[in-house]
Design an enzyme around this catalytic site. Sequence first.
Site, PDB file in Angstrom:
ATOM      1  CG  PHE A  87     -34.635  48.976  14.104  1.00  0.00           C
ATOM      2  CD1 PHE A  87     -34.509  49.469  12.564  1.00  0.00           C
ATOM      3  CD2 PHE A  87     -34.038  49.412  15.085  1.00  0.00           C
ATOM      4  CE1 PHE A  87     -33.425  50.574  12.463  1.00  0.00           C
ATOM      5  CE2 PHE A  87     -33.115  50.685  14.879  1.00  0.00           C
ATOM      6  CZ  PHE A  87     -32.816  51.079  13.491  1.00  0.00           C
TER       7      PHE A  87
ATOM      8  CG  ASP B 245     -33.230  45.226  21.164  1.00  0.00           C
ATOM      9  OD1 ASP B 245     -33.350  46.149  22.232  1.00  0.00           O
ATOM     10  OD2 ASP B 245     -32.722  45.754  20.151  1.00  0.00           O
TER      11      ASP B 245
ATOM     12  CE  LYS C 254     -35.306  53.242  20.778  1.00  0.00           C
ATOM     13  NZ  LYS C 254     -35.177  54.209  19.959  1.00  0.00           N
TER      14      LYS C 254
HETATM   15  C1  PLP Z   1     -35.432  47.587  19.732  1.00  0.00           C
HETATM   16  C2  PLP Z   1     -34.172  48.532  19.379  1.00  0.00           C
HETATM   17  N1  PLP Z   1     -33.013  47.925  19.227  1.00  0.00           N
HETATM   18  C3  PLP Z   1     -31.948  48.794  19.037  1.00  0.00           C
HETATM   19  C4  PLP Z   1     -32.332  50.170  18.754  1.00  0.00           C
HETATM   20  C5  PLP Z   1     -30.910  51.218  18.350  1.00  0.00           C
HETATM   21  O1  PLP Z   1     -30.616  52.125  19.251  1.00  0.00           O
HETATM   22  P1  PLP Z   1     -30.006  53.411  18.951  1.00  0.00           P
HETATM   23  O2  PLP Z   1     -30.852  54.166  18.152  1.00  0.00           O
HETATM   24  O3  PLP Z   1     -29.959  53.926  20.179  1.00  0.00           O
HETATM   25  O4  PLP Z   1     -28.615  52.780  18.451  1.00  0.00           O
HETATM   26  C6  PLP Z   1     -33.463  50.725  18.584  1.00  0.00           C
HETATM   27  C7  PLP Z   1     -33.564  52.326  18.074  1.00  0.00           C
HETATM   28  O5  PLP Z   1     -34.666  52.739  17.802  1.00  0.00           O
HETATM   29  C8  PLP Z   1     -34.463  49.755  18.789  1.00  0.00           C
HETATM   30  O6  PLP Z   1     -35.866  50.329  18.858  1.00  0.00           O
END
Ligand code: PLP
Length: 464
Positions: A149, A234, A263
């Site tokens: 994700f 990520d 986050k």
């Molecule tokens: C690992 C990871 N990458 C990217 C995202 C996307 O972040 P955002 O919701 O701030 O766009 C999330 C969101 O849950 C995430 O957990």
Amino acid sequence: MIDAASLFAAHESERYDLHRRHLNEQMVRMLRTIGYDVRFCRGEGAYLYDASGTRYLDLLSGFGVFALGRNHPALRHALISVLGGELPNLVQFDVSTLAGILAERLLARVPYLDKVFFANSGTEAVEAAIKFARCATGRGGLVYCEHAFHGLTYGALSLNADDVFRRGFEPLLPDCIRVPFNDLDALERALRSRDVAAFIVEPIQGKGVNLPADDYLQNAAALCRRAGTLFVADEIQTGLGRTGRFLAVEHWNVEPDMVLLAKALSGGHVPVGAVLLRKPIFDKLFNRMDRAVVHGSTFAKNDLAMAAGIATLDVLDAERLIENAADRGEQLLRALKQMMPRYEMLKEVRGKGLMIAVEFGPPQSLRLKAAWSLLEAATKGLFCQLITIPLFKEHKILTQVAGHGSHAIKLLPPLVLSEADCEWIVSAFESAIAASHRVPGAVWSLGKTLAEHALRTNPKSSAA
Ligand SMILES: Cc1ncc(COP(=O)(O)O)c(C=O)c1O
């Protein structure tokens, strides 16, 4: 003059009706169906308080943004000081002082990277990483993992392994290759074409809390280097102390070419995202004066977000929250694992720091088998609701299922969690899991209602 708190107090009881009429009606239906429509009215630290003043322990932390807990005084002070200071925010034809300070402090913690690009969210950081990677390598391909994700905008969605999110939005980006997480052979095959710009991976996958094998990330980084592919971590969910280290990759001594943050960097109050990267990659995209604004976003580097980021780093150190995440995580993992021999449907407890999954699976005994099958036939993963709903209603603990169709419940609490909070969690889980092993019983009556509801909403699921 608008006073947001008074406005909230005057209208909070209308929130579901306002959303039903003007926003996402399905969200309201979902909250009502599972009984989560308790009208939260206040948040402090690891706790939320509903309209009747009842205290809840928040193991969601707003999907990981409230690492410092809600309404941390240092965060509030930093934000109020920005407004009080009448700073020259977002001039655009100037550069931001606060962004410079935050970038310097972030890079001091990740010394093998040289530059920072700020964005407004996690998914924007992912989009930026895709552009940096393609521009720096001159290649088009992107490799991502099963269960990944990375966000829901088009580039990030093209690297999202869950069809529930993708369906209906195709076509997505071409040249995106999916490989199983923890499978080095598959990664090697995917990189063989020499047309892959980047391999993007969550060191610990958020959907399911899947941990890498001990040698996976190191070897994956080596494969990427050999293939001329950039290795992108990520850390949007795992970063800033969540797993007991500043970055999760530190557990495995890996130095990615790019690290993505968001986050928790915002302290929860202001959206923010960041890409930390090597200078040669950065300089390929921002390579000439006339391309100084070739990628960016109007609100990126805004003073409120930058001040929130600086304050967040400060609080992580001052309150030793990264150490606390490691210690409280150990306490929870140990106590939850000890329950496993007592409950046949409790299959695994895994995680690092305060990112933990409690995984359930099919029972052996006949009395439970029929009940499990009934739920699974209605909707895969429905069993977890028999734990999360009682956790919420009876034990006042807010949790989530770790992904669509998942049998795991995920704990993603604020890093300020105390020892007493952990005891609250453990006794609540023990009680909810014990109740789920009693058939017939109140929990399985709830199960029957949920299964009937699922079948009414999606009659096809019974055939699955
Ligand atoms: C690992 C990871 N990458 C990217 C995202 C996307 O972040 P955002 O919701 O701030 O766009 C999330 C969101 O849950 C995430 O957990």
